[in-house]
Scaffold this active site. Structure first.
Site, PDB file in Angstrom:
ATOM      1  N   GLY A   1       0.789  -5.347   0.693  1.00 12.02           N
ATOM      2  CA  GLY A   1      -0.483  -5.240  -0.331  1.00 12.02           C
ATOM      3  C   GLY A   1      -0.083  -5.718  -1.900  1.00 12.02           C
ATOM      4  O   GLY A   1      -1.099  -6.413  -2.492  1.00 12.02           O
TER       5      GLY A   1
ATOM      6  N   GLU B   1      -0.093  -9.405  -1.215  1.00 10.21           N
ATOM      7  CA  GLU B   1      -1.728  -9.619  -1.368  1.00 10.21           C
ATOM      8  C   GLU B   1      -2.425  -9.643  -2.424  1.00 10.21           C
ATOM      9  O   GLU B   1      -3.516 -10.369  -2.699  1.00 10.21           O
ATOM     10  CB  GLU B   1      -2.227  -8.704  -0.227  1.00 10.21           C
ATOM     11  CG  GLU B   1      -1.809  -9.007   1.094  1.00 10.21           C
ATOM     12  CD  GLU B   1      -2.248  -8.232   2.166  1.00 10.21           C
ATOM     13  OE1 GLU B   1      -2.004  -7.183   2.229  1.00 10.21           O
ATOM     14  OE2 GLU B   1      -2.812  -8.482   3.182  1.00 10.21           O
TER      15      GLU B   1
ATOM     16  N   GLU C   1       4.499  -5.595   7.086  1.00  8.57           N
ATOM     17  CA  GLU C   1       3.665  -4.638   7.576  1.00  8.57           C
ATOM     18  C   GLU C   1       3.822  -4.566   9.347  1.00  8.57           C
ATOM     19  O   GLU C   1       3.806  -3.557   9.891  1.00  8.57           O
ATOM     20  CB  GLU C   1       2.159  -5.226   7.698  1.00  8.57           C
ATOM     21  CG  GLU C   1       1.665  -5.122   6.193  1.00  8.57           C
ATOM     22  CD  GLU C   1       1.870  -6.101   5.097  1.00  8.57           C
ATOM     23  OE1 GLU C   1       2.623  -6.922   5.590  1.00  8.57           O
ATOM     24  OE2 GLU C   1       1.062  -6.314   4.190  1.00  8.57           O
TER      25      GLU C   1
ATOM     26  N   ALA D   1       0.780  -1.056   0.140  1.00  4.72           N
ATOM     27  CA  ALA D   1      -0.006  -0.045   0.014  1.00  4.72           C
ATOM     28  C   ALA D   1       0.867   1.353  -0.098  1.00  4.72           C
ATOM     29  O   ALA D   1       2.130   1.191   0.354  1.00  4.72           O
ATOM     30  CB  ALA D   1      -0.801  -0.119   1.102  1.00  4.72           C
TER      31      ALA D   1
HETATM   32  N1  T1G Z   1       4.591   3.431   0.115  1.00  5.02           N
HETATM   33  C1  T1G Z   1       4.996   4.765  -0.285  1.00  5.02           C
HETATM   34  N2  T1G Z   1       6.248   5.115  -0.858  1.00  5.02           N
HETATM   35  C2  T1G Z   1       7.249   4.277  -0.452  1.00  5.02           C
HETATM   36  C3  T1G Z   1       6.706   2.765  -0.272  1.00  5.02           C
HETATM   37  C4  T1G Z   1       5.357   2.506   0.040  1.00  5.02           C
HETATM   38  N3  T1G Z   1       4.878   1.386   0.624  1.00  5.02           N
HETATM   39  N4  T1G Z   1       7.711   2.084  -0.314  1.00  5.02           N
HETATM   40  C5  T1G Z   1       8.824   2.685  -0.672  1.00  5.02           C
HETATM   41  N5  T1G Z   1       8.490   4.004  -1.058  1.00  5.02           N
HETATM   42  C6  T1G Z   1       9.223   5.218  -1.309  1.00  5.02           C
HETATM   43  C7  T1G Z   1      10.297   5.614  -0.645  1.00  5.02           C
HETATM   44  O1  T1G Z   1       9.737   6.587   0.574  1.00  5.02           O
HETATM   45  C8  T1G Z   1      11.153   6.403  -1.435  1.00  5.02           C
HETATM   46  O2  T1G Z   1      10.726   7.511  -1.870  1.00  5.02           O
HETATM   47  C9  T1G Z   1      11.218   5.556  -2.801  1.00  5.02           C
HETATM   48  O3  T1G Z   1       9.916   4.641  -2.607  1.00  5.02           O
HETATM   49  C10 T1G Z   1      12.106   4.366  -2.997  1.00  5.02           C
HETATM   50  O4  T1G Z   1      12.114   3.488  -1.501  1.00  5.02           O
HETATM   51  C11 T1G Z   1      -2.652  -3.656   3.176  1.00  5.02           C
HETATM   52  C12 T1G Z   1      -1.242  -1.848   4.480  1.00  5.02           C
HETATM   53  C13 T1G Z   1      10.625  -1.588  -1.236  1.00  5.02           C
HETATM   54  C14 T1G Z   1      12.453  -2.709   0.259  1.00  5.02           C
HETATM   55  O5  T1G Z   1       6.397  -1.897   4.091  1.00  5.02           O
HETATM   56  O6  T1G Z   1      10.592  -1.708   2.351  1.00  5.02           O
HETATM   57  O7  T1G Z   1       1.104  -2.841   2.073  1.00  5.02           O
HETATM   58  O8  T1G Z   1      12.565   8.824  -0.733  1.00  5.02           O
HETATM   59  O9  T1G Z   1      14.377   4.214  -1.030  1.00  5.02           O
HETATM   60  O10 T1G Z   1      15.979   0.945  -0.582  1.00  5.02           O
HETATM   61  O11 T1G Z   1      -1.323  -5.403   4.096  1.00  5.02           O
HETATM   62  O12 T1G Z   1      11.220   1.007   0.093  1.00  5.02           O
HETATM   63  O13 T1G Z   1      12.634   8.362  -3.302  1.00  5.02           O
HETATM   64  O14 T1G Z   1      10.843  10.066  -2.204  1.00  5.02           O
HETATM   65  O15 T1G Z   1      13.168   2.297   0.243  1.00  5.02           O
HETATM   66  O16 T1G Z   1      15.296   0.015  -3.009  1.00  5.02           O
HETATM   67  C15 T1G Z   1       4.086  -2.662   3.132  1.00  5.02           C
HETATM   68  C16 T1G Z   1       8.140  -0.374   2.358  1.00  5.02           C
HETATM   69  C17 T1G Z   1       3.235  -1.504   3.125  1.00  5.02           C
HETATM   70  C18 T1G Z   1       7.707  -1.835   2.101  1.00  5.02           C
HETATM   71  C19 T1G Z   1      12.960  -0.769  -1.332  1.00  5.02           C
HETATM   72  N6  T1G Z   1       5.227  -2.572   2.301  1.00  5.02           N
HETATM   73  N7  T1G Z   1       9.195  -0.073   1.265  1.00  5.02           N
HETATM   74  O17 T1G Z   1      13.826  -0.196  -1.015  1.00  5.02           O
HETATM   75  O18 T1G Z   1      14.162   2.060  -1.943  1.00  5.02           O
HETATM   76  S1  T1G Z   1       1.769  -1.661   4.162  1.00  5.02           S
HETATM   77  C20 T1G Z   1       6.481  -2.028   2.924  1.00  5.02           C
HETATM   78  C21 T1G Z   1      10.501  -0.583   1.588  1.00  5.02           C
HETATM   79  C22 T1G Z   1       0.722  -2.773   3.078  1.00  5.02           C
HETATM   80  C23 T1G Z   1      -1.453  -4.009   3.252  1.00  5.02           C
HETATM   81  C24 T1G Z   1      -0.265  -3.151   3.977  1.00  5.02           C
HETATM   82  C25 T1G Z   1      11.396  -0.259   0.499  1.00  5.02           C
HETATM   83  C26 T1G Z   1      12.012  -1.452  -0.345  1.00  5.02           C
HETATM   84  P1  T1G Z   1      11.664   8.712  -2.023  1.00  5.02           P
HETATM   85  P2  T1G Z   1      13.637   3.249  -1.086  1.00  5.02           P
HETATM   86  P3  T1G Z   1      14.815   0.763  -1.387  1.00  5.02           P
END
Ligand code: T1G
Length: 700
Positions: A102, A105, A125, A63
């Protein structure tokens, strides 16, 4: 900006390509588009099956976390997943990169899954203080069983495509071109459905529920291990996975949704989201917007002790050529042995393969002559923390390095400007303060000197990121950001020690707050003699009006340097690293209180925690006000990554906003009136109050 979701039909297969750079986060606009594309494929007579794939570097990573804390926008992810799963035509999901949260999912809602061999799949998450909220807790265990599902959701760690295949999370690993194979497979499945088969829905799968006893044993073991969990999400994850076995799918979904919304609203989730974005914000510094980093391919490391060996190991792993300099063959051999041990441990833990280690070691050039650094792009000194030693090394580097090369120091508190002044090129000098152990700790304080060229700062940030580190910009002062806050934290702890608390009460209170170790356990581990040398160095310039607690000095004078001498604040029997309270220390403290005419009083754990937190916050606000740190988020990241501040509290500056600057300022001012200038509120706090702003307003 991507097209969100494109639609094309190839050989009777609708190919839906998610395209939302940089990580295909599943924001509201994308969810709406995908919902419409699914419906279009269902109604398109030319289509007999659907493939969902993604453009760019990865399948959706989850998400859009930036939407959290805002009113939810339809369609919610659970609705989208249910719509995909309800499709009458088979849906094949093609996964590459990291399908997380997500994103996974969505894939689980698809009827079949094929992944690129390098893909990774996860449900992280819990690292954001929440749980999968789009059916992940219900669909995953139906495919994998309880144990693999719980491991993924409670650790937050992704699994490889191979492991995903083994546990039933995916059906195939592509041997050739992922999309082509997905389309061919979808076409076959479409023909089967047209011949009367029905698409395989994850909610109807029972493979993971086939052994209820093993399933419930896994649940019970995890529940037992989670007793006392400070975070709300992990126990709720276990409850939801248990429900997947015991109640109908829709009931389990409702349980998951309720748990998700409750955890999403928690302070812990807000703090973890703050930490996630803060770690990315800190990499955005003005110098990177104004200057290009210089190319760094060849790097020199001067000093092969614990830090130098760790830094060299990290640089080798990042693909750099490293020339390692030590004063003589014996010291060099010892340094090489340290590097070899680090590599051996990496192989043992599966973090590196033997052939990778061999390739890295081939890029290492061990020398005892600094002249060998003539061609490096950047040299970092990591010699003993002594100003004269570092000045001498810098003078040598100044003599041998080529024009344009960068001189970096790993000092943890010495004055970068003074070191720079010892060279003919102060504009090429920068601080790269790694934290020990350098091959593990993510934080690097990039200490920018008064005359550091912007390109040099930009280069330091680019190098730190290339090393997989989180760089935080710091100005020059004693202790930069982290050690300066640590000093304030230790001072207030020492005040309480002298006023009536025991070191063991203080440590217990701070562990209860969420630190892994209390300040006196940390001191014993680091060695009391190091801080003692620093206090003696600063003694001449110390303000006589400032309260000074001698207890640490008295312990050092008694030869109690901590774990290294078997005794410090704690006693370490038989070389044990686990210290026991020592009556001798309590007697020494009592004698010192009597000497100072102090009548000891009790301190509750809450007061200990509050005083330590307020000292950290106030020092952080001073650091911010002096421009040593760019933003409050930078200070939080330093404390989270470098000093063990509990991540689910977000950091001292995040906590300050949660407490509220008005009550905080009032308490600091009261303490200043009653206990002296140490507690004088930082001017920045008063400025923010006057403007009606919070610290987070300074994060931009
Ligand atoms: N939402 C919004 N922005 C995101 C994002 C996300 N989930 N993940 C990364 N970004 C942005 C980040 O802020 C950065 O922005 C750019 O993308 C590059 O990311 C319903 C509710 C995937 C391992 O927790 O772990 O799904 O600084 O610098 O080092 O069940 O990003 O360039 O402006 O981190 O190569 C669950 C979170 C969400 C994954 C890549 N997913 N992201 O790492 O790049 S909750 C997560 C990460 C959910 C559902 C629930 C990492 C990465 P900017 P980065 P990276």
């Amino acid at each position: 900006m991507g097209k969100l979701v494109t639609y094309e039909v190839r050989e009777g297969v609708a190919v839906l390509t998610i395209d939302n750079p940089p990580v295909n986060a599943l924001g509201a606009a994308l969810r709406r588009k995908l919902m419409r594309r699914i419906a279009r494929a269902e109604g398109d007579e030319a289509v007999r099956a659907t493939v969902i794939r993604a453009a760019g570097r990865t399948f959706p990573v989850g998400a859009d976390v930036r939407e959290f804390g805002q009113p939810p926008k339809a369609p919610l992810l659970p609705e989208l997943c249910d719509r995909i799963e309800a499709a009458q035509k088979p849906v094949v999901v093609a996964i590459h990169g990291t399908a997380l949260g997500g994103g996974l999912e969505i894939a689980l809602a698809g009827h079949y899954r094929i992944a690129d061999s390098g893909a990774r799949l996860g449900l992280p998450e819990v690292l954001l203080g929440i749980l999968p909220g789009a059916g992940g807790t219900q669909r995953t265990p139906r495919l994998t069983g309880a144990d693999p599902a719980l491991e993924m959701m409670l650790s937050g760690r992704p699994v490889s495509a191979q492991r995903a295949l083994e546990i039933g999370l995916i059906d195939r690993i592509a041997e050739g071109e992922l999309t082509e194979e997905a389309i061919a497979w979808a076409r076959e499945l479409g023909e089967a459905v047209e011949a009367g088969a029905t698409p395989r829905r994850s909610r109807d799968q029972r493979a993971g529920l086939a052994d209820p006893d093993a399933y419930l044993r896994a649940i019970a073991e995890r529940r037992k291990a989670l007793q006392g969990s400070r975070l709300p999400a992990p126990p709720r994850i276990v409850d939801c996975v248990e429900a997947a076995l015991l109640v109908p799918f829709e009931t389990g979904l409702a349980m998951e949704r309720a748990a998700f919304e409750e955890c999403l609203a928690s302070d812990e989730a807000a703090a973890l989201r703050h930490a996630f974005f803060a770690e990315r914000l800190v990499a955005k510094v003005p110098e990177l917007a104004r200057a290009e980093p210089r190319e760094v391919a060849r790097l020199g490391v001067v000093g092969a002790g614990l830090m130098g060996a760790g830094i060299a190991t990290v640089c080798l792993a990042a693909g750099l050529e490293v020339t390692l300099v030590e004063r003589d063959e014996a010291a060099l051999a010892a340094g090489l042995e340290r590097i070899e041990k680090l590599h051996a441990r990496a192989v043992e833990k599966g973090r590196a393969r033997p052939e990778q280690v061999a390739e890295r070691m081939a890029r290492l050039r061990p020398v005892t002559d600094m002249e060998a650094l003539g061609e490096v792009d950047l040299a970092i000194e990591a010699v003993f923390e002594d100003e004269q030693a570092k000045r001498a090394v810098f003078a040598g580097l100044d003599r041998v390095l080529r024009p344009g090369a960068i001189l970096a120091t790993n000092t943890s508190y010495l004055d970068i400007d003074a070191l720079a002044a010892a060279t003919s090129r102060p504009e090429d000098v920068i601080g790269l303060h790694f934290f020990s152990p350098a091959h593990v700790m993510k934080l690097v304080e990039v200490v920018v000197g008064a005359r550091s060229d912007e390109a040099v700062t930009a280069t330091a940030f680019a190098l730190a990121r290339r090393l997989g580190k989180v760089p935080v910009r710091a100005g020059v002062c004693d202790g930069f950001i982290g050690n300066r806050i640590l000093t304030a934290y230790r001072q207030v702890a020492d005040f309480m020690l002298e006023d009536g608390a025991s070191p063991y009460e203080i440590d217990a209170a701070m562990r209860d707050y969420g630190f892994a170790l209390g300040p006196y356990q940390v001191a014993d581990m680091a060695g009391l003699d190091i801080a003692w040398a620093r206090r003696k160095r600063l003694a001449a310039s110390r303000d006589p009006a400032e309260r000074y607690v001698r207890i640490a000095d008295l312990l050092c004078e008694a030869g109690r340097f901590g774990q290294k001498t078997g005794a410090g604040y704690y006693r370490y029997e038989g070389g044990s690293r686990h210290g026991a309270p020592d009556p001798e220390v309590l007697a020494l403290i009592d004698a010192e209180r009597a000497e100072r005419g102090i009548r000891p009083r009790p301190f509750s754990p809450e007061e200990i925690q509050r005083r330590c937190l307020e000292a950290m916050i106030n020092e952080g606000a001073r650091i911010l006000g002096e421009g040593i740190a760019l933003r409050p988020a930078d200070i939080d990241v330093v404390m989270l990554l470098g000093y063990g501040f509990p991540r689910w509290r977000g950091g001292p500056m995040f906590e300050a906003d949660r407490i509220g600057l008005l009550p905080l300022h009032a308490e600091l001012a009261r303490r200043a009136r009653e206990e002296g200038d140490f507690w004088r509120p930082a001017p920045l706090l008063e400025e923010l109050l006057a403007d009606g702003r919070r610290l987070r307003d300074l994060n931009g």
